[in-house]
Every structure is written in C-alpha cells, then in structure tokens.
Design an enzyme around this catalytic site. Sequence first.
Site, short mmCIF file in Angstrom:
data_model
loop_
_atom_site.label_atom_id
_atom_site.label_comp_id
_atom_site.label_asym_id
_atom_site.label_seq_id
_atom_site.Cartn_x
_atom_site.Cartn_y
_atom_site.Cartn_z
CB THR A 27 5.16 -30.66 9.44
OG1 THR A 27 6.38 -31.33 9.82
CG2 THR A 27 4.57 -31.36 8.24
CE LYS A 61 10.22 -43.75 7.49
NZ LYS A 61 9.75 -42.37 7.59
N GLY A 102 12.46 -39.42 14.21
CA GLY A 102 11.23 -40.07 14.66
C GLY A 102 10.33 -40.40 13.48
CG ASP A 103 7.83 -42.62 10.49
OD1 ASP A 103 7.59 -41.63 9.79
OD2 ASP A 103 7.29 -43.73 10.27
CG ASN A 118 3.39 -31.85 14.99
OD1 ASN A 118 3.91 -31.83 13.88
ND2 ASN A 118 3.80 -31.05 15.97
CE LYS A 170 17.33 -35.87 9.62
NZ LYS A 170 17.21 -36.98 10.59
P1 NDP Z 1 -0.58 -37.01 14.82
O1 NDP Z 1 -0.61 -38.41 15.30
O2 NDP Z 1 -0.10 -35.92 15.73
O3 NDP Z 1 -2.03 -36.56 14.32
C1 NDP Z 1 -2.77 -37.30 13.43
C2 NDP Z 1 -4.18 -36.74 13.41
O4 NDP Z 1 -4.94 -37.40 12.42
C3 NDP Z 1 -4.92 -36.95 14.72
O5 NDP Z 1 -5.79 -35.87 14.91
C4 NDP Z 1 -5.68 -38.24 14.46
O6 NDP Z 1 -6.84 -38.40 15.26
C5 NDP Z 1 -6.09 -38.01 13.03
N1 NDP Z 1 -6.41 -39.27 12.37
C6 NDP Z 1 -5.69 -40.41 12.39
N2 NDP Z 1 -6.32 -41.37 11.67
C7 NDP Z 1 -7.44 -40.78 11.19
C8 NDP Z 1 -8.51 -41.23 10.39
N3 NDP Z 1 -8.53 -42.49 9.92
N4 NDP Z 1 -9.50 -40.35 10.10
C9 NDP Z 1 -9.49 -39.07 10.57
N5 NDP Z 1 -8.49 -38.61 11.34
C10 NDP Z 1 -7.50 -39.44 11.64
O7 NDP Z 1 0.27 -37.06 13.47
P2 NDP Z 1 0.98 -35.86 12.72
O8 NDP Z 1 0.12 -34.65 12.78
O9 NDP Z 1 2.39 -35.78 13.15
O10 NDP Z 1 1.02 -36.44 11.23
C11 NDP Z 1 -0.10 -36.36 10.36
C12 NDP Z 1 0.31 -36.78 8.99
O11 NDP Z 1 1.38 -35.95 8.52
C13 NDP Z 1 0.84 -38.22 8.85
O12 NDP Z 1 0.49 -38.67 7.56
C14 NDP Z 1 2.34 -38.03 8.93
O13 NDP Z 1 3.02 -39.10 8.31
C15 NDP Z 1 2.49 -36.75 8.15
N6 NDP Z 1 3.72 -36.01 8.40
C16 NDP Z 1 4.03 -35.56 9.66
C17 NDP Z 1 5.17 -34.84 9.87
C18 NDP Z 1 5.48 -34.27 11.21
O14 NDP Z 1 6.47 -33.54 11.31
N7 NDP Z 1 4.70 -34.51 12.23
C19 NDP Z 1 6.14 -34.57 8.77
C20 NDP Z 1 5.67 -35.01 7.48
C21 NDP Z 1 4.52 -35.72 7.33
P3 NDP Z 1 -6.78 -39.25 16.64
O15 NDP Z 1 -6.22 -38.31 17.63
O16 NDP Z 1 -8.20 -39.62 16.89
O17 NDP Z 1 -5.91 -40.46 16.38
#
Ligand code: NDP
Length: 444
Positions: free
Chosen positions: A209, A126, A165-166, A240, A90
Amino acid sequence: MSYVDEVIESVIAKNPAEPEFHQAVKEVLESLRPVIDANEEKYRKVALLERLVEPERQIKFRVPWVDDKGQVQVNTGYRVQFNSAIGPYKGGLRLHPSVNLGIIKVLGFEQIFKNSLTGLPIGGGKGGSDFDPKGKSDREVMAFCQSFMTELCKYIGADTDVPAGDIGTGAREIGYMFGQYKRIRGLYEGVLTGKGLSYGGSLARTEATGYGLLYLTKELLKVNGIDIAGKTACVSGSGNVAIYAIEKATQLGVKVLTCSDSNGWVYDPDGIDVAALKEIKEVNRARLTEYKKYRPNSEYHEGRGVWVVKADLALPCATQNELLLDDAKALVENGCIAVCEGANMPTTLEATKYLQEHNVIFAPGKAANAGGVATSALEMSQNSERLSWSFEEVDAKLQTIMINITHNIVDSAERYGHAGDYVMGANIAGFEKVADAMIAQGVC
Ligand code: NDP
C-alpha cells in the site's frame, strides 16, 4: 427527475435505516453524473444503477463462542457479496464493535470501484462482525474465528469470494480462519488473502500500500510535468501504510519531514529515519516520543499538527477525517503541490474541495492506496498457480498496476471534460469497466 436522482431517492426509500449507505451511494453517483447523463437511455433500459446499488447477496449470521470464563457469547457476522461482474467478490473482514449491516454495505459498495480500478479481475464485497478482538485472549480470538468461519465457509471459495484482513483482522485472525476453512471444506486453496508467508501469503504485501502510493504519486506528478526527486513531503501516521510510504519516498529522492501517531507527531529536518521508525513501531511497538533518542535533531509535538509543516507533498496515511479544511488552507498557504491519500477517506469533503479549487493535485485513496488490494489479487493468482513469486516480481507488477491506474484516472477525467479532477476520474474509471461487464452479461 434525472436518473441519478431517481436512484438515490429509491435507495433512501428502500434502506431507511442505513444513512451511511445513502451517503456513499449519493457521493459515488453524484461524481458519476457526467457519464450517466451521457448514457442515460442505455443505462435506464437495463436498470443498471438499480442493480448496481443492490447487493447480489447479503448474509447475516449468528456467531456463538465460549469465553475464558466458560460463558457463551454471541456476535453477529456479515458478508455482503455486492458485485461479481468482473471477478470473485473481494474485500476485507472488519472485526470492530461499530460493525453493522449498513457499514458493511458502504464498504462493499466502495470496494466495487476500487477493485475495478486495479484492472484485475476482482469483484466487490465486504464482511465482518461486531466482535472486538481488543482485550481478548488468543484462545478467545481463535474460538470466535472458528465459529465465524464455520458459517462463512458455506458462502466463500477461491473462485467465488475471497475475503481479506481489515480493521481487527490481522495475520493471527486470518490464520485461525484459514485453518478452520481447510478443516471443514477439506480444501487447501486461496480462499483468504493476507496469509502468512509459510502458507500461501505473498511477498511485498506488507509494503504494497505504501509503495503503491508512491508509484502513483510519482506518475501523477510526471503527468503534470513535475519530477518527484528532490521534493519534500509531510506524512501522517506511523503504521503499515505510513512506514512503507516513507521508505519508498526516501528511495525516490523525497525528503520526508514528518510522521505521527495518535498521541503526537515528529518533525525531522534531516528526513525521517525509516530504520529508526521501523524499530520503534514494528519491533518495540513503542510511541513516537522514542524517535528523539535516535535523532536528537528532531522535534516531538503532542497532538496533531503535521499539515502545518511547509512541504511540496502531503501524504495522509493514518486514518479517516484527519485532514480538515484548516489543514487544507495551511497546505495551500505553504505552496503544497499535491495531496495523495494513503489512508481511506483521510481528507474531509470540504478540505478536498478547497484543495481542488486551489489547483492542488489531489489523488483519492480509492486510487492511491489500491496497491494493497491489487497485491491481494496477486496473492490469489499465486495461490491458483500454486507458485510463489519473488519480491521483485510482485513489486514490478505493483508498479505497472499503479502506473496504469494513474493514466486511467487522468484519461477518464479528461474524456468527460473534467481534466485534473482525479476524484471524478477514479470513480468513472472504476465504474465504466463494471458497467460494461454488467451490460455484457445480460439481466443478472
Ligand atoms: P495501522 O494501524 O498500521 O496504522 C495507523 C496509524 O495511524 C498508526 O500510526 C496510528 O497511531 C495512526 N492513527 C490512528 N488514529 C489516529 C488519529 N486519530 N490521529 C493520528 N494518527 C492516528 O494502519 P494502516 O497503516 O494499515 O492503515 C492506515 C490507513 O490506510 C487506514 O485508513 C486503512 O484503512 C488504510 N488502508 C490500509 C491498507 C493496508 O494495506 N494496510 C490498504 C488500504 C487502505 P497509533 O499507533 O497511535 O494508533
């Protein structure tokens, strides 16, 4: 030479072109040293580590598709089926130009331990491709996804390998891939997670999450004799994970003072207004500069800066390497009690070390953001039962899972004489279950 060092050396010799993979193996095995040293003879006899670092299978394939100009394009697809000792493989499918075999192996290796930590029967895998969905039309994305799945469908299935997804693979891509799998294999089964609610997705996956992060944070504070209610927090990100972390934190009586995006950050002394944040980010898909229109009392700052705000808790929920050594110093200076990672690897190694040395409670993403993959596993259970659970049912299970993870990482660190080191606790807890299962299943 110790068993750990021998295996690290052989990984480097056998995979010379994959520096990221060397690094990942090194980091995980180093933190497992206490448990491996204590069981060296037993593990050596069955070549446990040599088997652990070698994927069970890695698939690399051609993905031809036709763009809107009628030109044939060719991408490379990957699926690394790393370890199935405790359940079907997974792990997500990453669609990004940076994808190569080494990166996918790193992510697959990490996934083994994270999945194990959830306590659910899911192995590690993955996949992905160097295809970039950005700037492509819907038709082009569909053409790619259908071609990708035409090959991948030979190797996956609800009981063998269940991708998710990823980065770059959202609801749209999952939908196209699911349709193609069904069409070729003639099976309506839970072969992918992250599906839409109308065709087998799970309620509460969107929230999982962020909510899970807060369930773990609350429990970890409790273990340390601290009540989460009444605390203040800095959150980074506004995607998210961040949105639902802020929502649950607020419900638990925490005042969240900040959030950010890749352009700037917001400070709201009255606590972030989640409804406003959702409207800006989920409905209008706008920038955080809009936030001030909803909350005139708030401040917007360009650039980065979330971690300089004085707060009890820090929850990095944006991206990798966003909490650096200087940020860790600012947090310690401001009396921060705990840093719990919502994002994957947001805190650099030196910042983590600094926080731990200064007695800040530190929960690594591997454990703290496992609510996402845990709820994907709950999606698999619902699909197998051909039932859909209510939001409350899924949320209650998520809470139990996160509380169990918390105690598991606390106890594992303690058992090996490293009480309070939850990075080590998470690696050990994830590893032990997989190691036991591998040994029980004999040489395979
Ligand atoms: P999103 O794409 O929904 O949100 C990412 C957020 O981070 C956005 O607000 C984005 O801003 C901001 N961001 C991106 N790059 C930067 C940066 N360099 N500096 C400051 N802010 C930044 O992603 P998710 O919320 O889904 O995921 C966030 C993290 O959590 C990732 O590392 C992901 O791998 C991890 N994760 C997510 C899971 C999930 O279920 N969604 C599960 C486990 C881990 P902007 O809108 O301007 O791009």
